[in-house]
Motif scaffolding. Structure first.
Motif, PDB file in Angstrom:
ATOM      1  N   TRP A  12       6.111   7.404  -6.658  1.00 27.94           N
ATOM      2  CA  TRP A  12       5.666   6.153  -7.283  1.00 27.94           C
ATOM      3  C   TRP A  12       6.758   5.100  -7.230  1.00 27.94           C
ATOM      4  N   THR A  13       7.990   5.512  -7.513  1.00 23.23           N
ATOM      5  CA  THR A  13       9.119   4.575  -7.506  1.00 23.23           C
ATOM      6  C   THR A  13       9.278   3.944  -6.125  1.00 23.23           C
ATOM      7  N   VAL A  14       9.209   4.757  -5.085  1.00 24.96           N
ATOM      8  CA  VAL A  14       9.336   4.227  -3.719  1.00 24.96           C
ATOM      9  C   VAL A  14       8.122   3.375  -3.368  1.00 24.96           C
ATOM     10  N   LEU A  15       6.932   3.853  -3.679  1.00 20.25           N
ATOM     11  CA  LEU A  15       5.694   3.145  -3.344  1.00 20.25           C
ATOM     12  C   LEU A  15       5.606   1.770  -4.002  1.00 20.25           C
ATOM     13  N   THR A  16       6.120   1.645  -5.204  1.00 22.66           N
ATOM     14  CA  THR A  16       5.965   0.385  -5.951  1.00 22.66           C
ATOM     15  C   THR A  16       7.214  -0.500  -5.905  1.00 22.66           C
ATOM     16  N   ASP A  67      -2.072   2.614 -12.438  1.00 22.39           N
ATOM     17  CA  ASP A  67      -1.899   3.726 -13.362  1.00 22.39           C
ATOM     18  C   ASP A  67      -0.637   4.478 -12.937  1.00 22.39           C
ATOM     19  N   THR A  68       0.466   4.204 -13.615  1.00 26.75           N
ATOM     20  CA  THR A  68       1.788   4.709 -13.247  1.00 26.75           C
ATOM     21  C   THR A  68       1.780   6.193 -12.898  1.00 26.75           C
ATOM     22  N   ASN A  69       2.368   6.492 -11.754  1.00 27.81           N
ATOM     23  CA  ASN A  69       2.511   7.846 -11.206  1.00 27.81           C
ATOM     24  C   ASN A  69       1.194   8.494 -10.794  1.00 27.81           C
ATOM     25  N   LYS A  70       0.094   7.721 -10.792  1.00 30.13           N
ATOM     26  CA  LYS A  70      -1.220   8.294 -10.454  1.00 30.13           C
ATOM     27  C   LYS A  70      -1.978   7.504  -9.398  1.00 30.13           C
ATOM     28  N   GLU A  71      -2.243   6.206  -9.652  1.00 34.21           N
ATOM     29  CA  GLU A  71      -3.062   5.441  -8.716  1.00 34.21           C
ATOM     30  C   GLU A  71      -2.716   3.958  -8.743  1.00 34.21           C
ATOM     31  N   PHE A  72      -2.693   3.393  -7.544  1.00 35.22           N
ATOM     32  CA  PHE A  72      -2.533   1.950  -7.346  1.00 35.22           C
ATOM     33  C   PHE A  72      -3.662   1.542  -6.415  1.00 35.22           C
ATOM     34  N   ARG A  73      -4.482   0.569  -6.861  1.00 38.85           N
ATOM     35  CA  ARG A  73      -5.682   0.185  -6.109  1.00 38.85           C
ATOM     36  C   ARG A  73      -5.839  -1.334  -6.149  1.00 38.85           C
ATOM     37  N   TRP A  74      -6.250  -1.902  -5.000  1.00 37.52           N
ATOM     38  CA  TRP A  74      -6.528  -3.332  -4.960  1.00 37.52           C
ATOM     39  C   TRP A  74      -7.759  -3.605  -4.107  1.00 37.52           C
ATOM     40  N   LYS A  75      -8.301  -4.818  -4.249  1.00 37.72           N
ATOM     41  CA  LYS A  75      -9.437  -5.228  -3.415  1.00 37.72           C
ATOM     42  C   LYS A  75      -9.106  -6.562  -2.766  1.00 37.72           C
ATOM     43  N   ARG A  92      -3.272   7.263  -4.122  1.00 43.21           N
ATOM     44  CA  ARG A  92      -3.361   8.211  -5.234  1.00 43.21           C
ATOM     45  C   ARG A  92      -2.260   9.256  -5.080  1.00 43.21           C
ATOM     46  N   LEU A  93      -1.689   9.656  -6.201  1.00 42.42           N
ATOM     47  CA  LEU A  93      -0.669  10.689  -6.224  1.00 42.42           C
ATOM     48  C   LEU A  93      -1.189  11.859  -7.046  1.00 42.42           C
ATOM     49  N   VAL A  94      -1.157  13.049  -6.468  1.00 41.78           N
ATOM     50  CA  VAL A  94      -1.615  14.251  -7.152  1.00 41.78           C
ATOM     51  C   VAL A  94      -0.467  15.257  -7.146  1.00 41.78           C
ATOM     52  N   MET A 114       1.148  18.641  -7.132  1.00 36.60           N
ATOM     53  CA  MET A 114       0.674  19.938  -6.662  1.00 36.60           C
ATOM     54  C   MET A 114       1.535  21.079  -7.204  1.00 36.60           C
ATOM     55  N   GLY A 115       2.544  20.749  -8.028  1.00 36.23           N
ATOM     56  CA  GLY A 115       3.483  21.756  -8.521  1.00 36.23           C
ATOM     57  C   GLY A 115       4.587  21.971  -7.503  1.00 36.23           C
ATOM     58  N   GLU A 116       5.599  22.738  -7.894  1.00 30.41           N
ATOM     59  CA  GLU A 116       6.683  23.080  -6.967  1.00 30.41           C
ATOM     60  C   GLU A 116       7.302  21.849  -6.305  1.00 30.41           C
ATOM     61  N   ASN A 117       7.483  20.763  -7.069  1.00 29.71           N
ATOM     62  CA  ASN A 117       8.130  19.556  -6.543  1.00 29.71           C
ATOM     63  C   ASN A 117       7.377  18.978  -5.331  1.00 29.71           C
ATOM     64  N   THR A 118       6.053  19.045  -5.369  1.00 35.81           N
ATOM     65  CA  THR A 118       5.234  18.561  -4.258  1.00 35.81           C
ATOM     66  C   THR A 118       4.153  17.614  -4.774  1.00 35.81           C
ATOM     67  N   THR A 119       3.990  16.506  -4.068  1.00 33.86           N
ATOM     68  CA  THR A 119       2.960  15.524  -4.393  1.00 33.86           C
ATOM     69  C   THR A 119       2.059  15.323  -3.183  1.00 33.86           C
ATOM     70  N   LYS A 120       0.748  15.356  -3.428  1.00 31.09           N
ATOM     71  CA  LYS A 120      -0.198  14.974  -2.379  1.00 31.09           C
ATOM     72  C   LYS A 120      -0.381  13.468  -2.494  1.00 31.09           C
ATOM     73  N   PHE A 121      -0.080  12.755  -1.409  1.00 33.74           N
ATOM     74  CA  PHE A 121      -0.263  11.309  -1.344  1.00 33.74           C
ATOM     75  C   PHE A 121      -1.558  11.051  -0.596  1.00 33.74           C
ATOM     76  N   ILE A 122      -2.513  10.426  -1.270  1.00 38.54           N
ATOM     77  CA  ILE A 122      -3.818  10.111  -0.689  1.00 38.54           C
ATOM     78  C   ILE A 122      -3.878   8.595  -0.515  1.00 38.54           C
ATOM     79  N   HIS A 123      -4.121   8.184   0.710  1.00 36.98           N
ATOM     80  CA  HIS A 123      -4.070   6.762   1.070  1.00 36.98           C
ATOM     81  C   HIS A 123      -5.363   6.420   1.793  1.00 36.98           C
ATOM     82  N   GLY A 124      -6.124   5.494   1.234  1.00 36.56           N
ATOM     83  CA  GLY A 124      -7.392   5.175   1.866  1.00 36.56           C
ATOM     84  C   GLY A 124      -7.880   3.775   1.585  1.00 36.56           C
ATOM     85  N   GLU A 125      -9.021   3.475   2.184  1.00 37.74           N
ATOM     86  CA  GLU A 125      -9.660   2.183   1.965  1.00 37.74           C
ATOM     87  C   GLU A 125     -11.149   2.306   2.259  1.00 37.74           C
ATOM     88  N   LYS A 126     -11.935   1.642   1.403  1.00 37.16           N
ATOM     89  CA  LYS A 126     -13.376   1.549   1.591  1.00 37.16           C
ATOM     90  C   LYS A 126     -13.670   0.127   2.038  1.00 37.16           C
TER      91      LYS A 126
END
Length: 143
Positions: free
Chosen positions: A18-22, A69-77, A93-95, A97-109
């Protein structure tokens, strides 16, 4: 409507990602797709964003923040011209996953009248998402 979604696992906690992304001021140093973002990070506020898909022309647009939503989701239109022509709801979106791992989900509708005609642009956009994901991973995993 067209939906693009990409994912990558990053060996870092969501707070680090989140820190890097924002940290918009540093985008030019690591981000190959979103070259710059400026503006207030708050719901309802407008950002000034410059993107450049690989092998594509750069584009500046002014999306409105829908969720921060800090550390969870950043969304714009954003939209091209008037609403309904070519609109995009972009999300990160950041999820944890435990064990110092984050799933980064990046998309657009994408929606609007021009979406069926934008196949080439959308393919380049998806590649841009993947390049950004890989660069974010490298940036977050630096020791």
């Amino acid at each position: 409507m067209k939906h693009i979604q990409t994912e990558i696992l990053i060996a870092a906690k969501p707070e680090k990602v989140w820190t890097v992304l924002t940290d918009f001021e540093k985008y030019a140093t690591w981000n190959p797709f979103i070259k710059s973002i400026a503006g207030e990070k708050a719901v309802g506020k407008r950002l000034k964003t410059f993107i450049q898909p690989p092998d594509g022309s750069g584009m500046t647009f002014k999306p409105v923040v829908l969720n921060y939503d800090t550390n969870k989701e950043f969304r714009w239109k954003g939209k091209l011209g008037t609403s309904g022509i070519f609109d995009g709801e972009h999300y990160f979106r950041l999820v944890y996953m435990g064990e110092n791992t984050t799933k980064f989900i990046h998309g657009e509708k994408f929606s609007g009248l021009l979406v069926p005609l934008m196949g080439g642009v959308l393919s380049k956009t998806e590649k841009g998402f993947q390049l950004m994901n890989e660069a974010l991973k490298r940036e977050c995993e630096k020791v």
